[in-house]
Design an enzyme around this catalytic site. Structure first.
Site, PDB file in Angstrom:
ATOM      1  N   ILE A 201      31.661   4.217 -13.991  1.00  0.00           N
ATOM      2  CA  ILE A 201      32.223   5.056 -12.703  1.00  0.00           C
ATOM      3  C   ILE A 201      31.233   4.855 -11.584  1.00  0.00           C
ATOM      4  CG2 ILE A 201      33.193   7.287 -11.790  1.00  0.00           C
ATOM      5  CD1 ILE A 201      33.028   8.319 -14.738  1.00  0.00           C
ATOM      6  N   HIS A 202      31.686   4.556 -10.654  1.00  0.00           N
ATOM      7  CA  HIS A 202      31.123   4.162  -9.266  1.00  0.00           C
ATOM      8  C   HIS A 202      31.859   4.194  -8.088  1.00  0.00           C
ATOM      9  CE1 HIS A 202      32.475  -0.065  -9.460  1.00  0.00           C
ATOM     10  NE2 HIS A 202      32.083   0.007  -8.137  1.00  0.00           N
ATOM     11  N   ARG A 203      33.060   4.123  -8.096  1.00  0.00           N
ATOM     12  CA  ARG A 203      34.171   4.083  -6.975  1.00  0.00           C
ATOM     13  C   ARG A 203      33.923   5.139  -6.088  1.00  0.00           C
ATOM     14  NH1 ARG A 203      36.811  -0.874  -5.181  1.00  0.00           N
ATOM     15  NH2 ARG A 203      36.722  -2.116  -7.009  1.00  0.00           N
ATOM     16  N   ASP A 275      36.074   2.125 -13.372  1.00  0.00           N
ATOM     17  CA  ASP A 275      37.064   2.157 -12.201  1.00  0.00           C
ATOM     18  C   ASP A 275      36.429   1.080 -11.473  1.00  0.00           C
ATOM     19  OD1 ASP A 275      34.473   2.789 -11.314  1.00  0.00           O
ATOM     20  OD2 ASP A 275      35.043   4.676 -10.427  1.00  0.00           O
TER      21      ASP A 275
END
Length: 355
Positions: A201-203, A275
Site C-alpha cells: 500500500i502506498h498510493r 494499490d
C-alpha cells in the site's frame, strides 16, 4: 547522440535498467542518467541501482519534498541547469511520477526532443496526481511509446495525430525486465513461508485518508486469520500507520525489499493485494492473481483478461473477493498483450531512426 534519462522512483529504476542494457549495444549513443531524488533512501533507491547494475546517475538532484508543488518546482529548476549543461538530443521519461512531469516540462521549454515510455495510460481519475502527470507528459512528447493496444487507442481517442506525434505500441519495458531478471530472484530475510498473500500500500489516496487506511489494514488483518499476509511497507505508509495507531499485530510487516526479493515474493505468494500500478503488471507477468485496492486502474487489459480485480477499499468487498478467488481456478492467458519482451529494443531503434 546523447540521451538523458530522468528517473526518481522504484518503477523507473526498473524500466531504465532495460533501456540502459539496450543503449549499451550502440556505440554512437552516450547515456546520461539523472536521479531526481524522489525516492532517496537506500531501501527505495540505491539498492536498485546496485542490484540491476544500472549506470550510476551522473547527477542526483536530491529533491524529496512532501509538498507536490514545491517538489515539482525544485525539480524543474535543477533539471534545467543540468540539461543546459549537457545539451542532450533526447530526454527520456518514464511513467507518471513528479519526476516524469518535471522532465517533460523542462524538455519542452528548452526545445529538446522528448520520449515518453508508458504513454497513453489512463485511469480517468483526475484526482490522482499520476493521471495529470500522464496527460501533460503525453502532450509534450515527440514520441509516445505505448505498452499496449489500449494505451495507443487512448491517445487516438484524445485526438493525437501522427503529424505532431509519433505513436508506437512497443510493449512493456517492465516485461523486458521480468524476463531478464526473474532467474535472479532471491528470498528476503523472512521466516520460512510457503503459504502467504503479498500486500503493498502506498498510493496517496489510500494512505492520506485515515478512514481508508484503517479499512485496508482491518481487511488485511481479517485475511491474515486465514493466511499469512506479508507486507513490504513503504516508509510513508509506516509513518501513517504509527500516527493513527492502527493495529498491525496480525500482519507480517517487513522493510522495503529489493527488486530480486520482490520477484521472489510474487513467485511464491498465493495472490497479490496492492494499490500499485507496477505490481499489478508484475503479478500478471509471473502468473499471479491481483486484487487492486482502487476503484479504477490504468491497466484495463488485466481486468478484461480476468486476472486482476478492482476491489476498492471496502472491507466487505475485499474479503468477499479474496475468498472467492482462492476457491476459483484461473487459467492465465498466453497473451502478448504487453509485447514479447523486446520493448527496449524497439524504443532505442525508433529514437535512433527518428526523423
Amino acid at each position: 547522440m546523447k540521451l538523458l534519462l530522468i528517473v526518481g522512483a522504484r518503477p523507473q529504476f526498473i524500466k531504465a535498467s532495460s533501456i540502459s542494457r539496450e543503449i549499451k549495444k550502440y556505440k554512437n549513443i552516450n547515456e546520461i542518467i539523472v536521479h531526481t531524488g524522489q525516492h532517496y533512501d537506500k531501501e527505495m533507491s540505491q539498492i536498485f541501482f546496485d542490484e540491476l547494475k544500472i549506470m550510476p546517475p551522473k547527477y542526483n538532484l536530491e529533491v524529496h519534498e512532501k509538498n507536490q508543488g514545491i517538489m515539482t518546482s525544485k525539480m524543474i529548476i535543477k533539471l534545467e541547469k543540468v540539461i543546459l549543461k549537457e545539451r542532450p538530443e533526447w530526454i527520456i521519461v518514464f511513467g507518471d511520477t513528479t519526476s516524469t512531469l518535471a522532465g517533460a516540462i523542462v524538455a519542452n521549454k528548452l526545445n529538446i526532443k522528448l520520449a515518453h515510455i508508458e504513454s497513453g495510460m489512463r485511469s480517468y481519475n483526475k484526482k490522482m496526481p499520476e493521471e495529470i502527470n500522464r496527460i501533460i507528459t503525453d502532450r509534450l512528447s515527440n514520441v509516445l511509446f505505448c505498452s499496449s493496444k489500449i494505451s495507443k487507442q487512448n491517445l487516438i481517442s484524445e485526438n493525437y495525430n501522427t503529424k505532431d506525434y509519433k505513436i508506437l505500441n512497443v510493449g512493456d519495458v517492465m516485461f523486458d525486465s521480468i524476463l531478464h531478471f526473474k532467474k535472479f530472484s532471491k528470498k528476503p530475510a523472512i521466516e520460512n513461508k510457503n503459504n502467504f498473500v503479498l500486500a503493498t500500500i502506498h498510493r496517496s489516496e489510500n494512505v492520506s485518508n485515515p478512514n481508508i487506511l484503517k479499512n485496508i489494514f482491518q481487511s488485511l488483518s481479517q485475511i491474515s486469520s486465514d493466511i499469512q499476509v506479508i507486507m513490504p511497507i513503504h516508509p510513508n505508509t509506516r509513518n501513517k500507520v504509527k500516527k493513527l495507531d492502527i493495529n498491525i499485530n496480525k500482519l507480517y510487516l517487513i522493510s522495503p525489499v529489493s527488486y530480486f526479493e520482490m520477484i521472489w515474493l510474487i513467485q511464491n505468494c498465493k495472490l497479490v493485494i496492492t494499490d500499485s500500478g507496477g505490481l499489478q503488471k508484475e503479478a500478471f507477468f509471473l502468473n499471479k492473481i491481483c486484487l487492486t485496492l482502487r476503484s479504477e486502474t490504468e491497466w484495463i487489459e488485466l481486468i478484461e483478461m480476468g486476472v486482476n480485480f478492482l476491489v476498492g477499499t471496502n472491507k466487505k468487498e475485499i474479503s468477499k473477493k479474496y475468498k472467492k478467488i482462492l476457491k476459483k481456478k484461473i487459467d492465465f492467458p498466453n497473451s502478448k498483450v504487453y509485447g514479447s519482451g523486446n520493448a527496449s529494443k524497439k524504443i532505442i531503434k525508433a529514437i535512433s531512426n527518428y526523423q
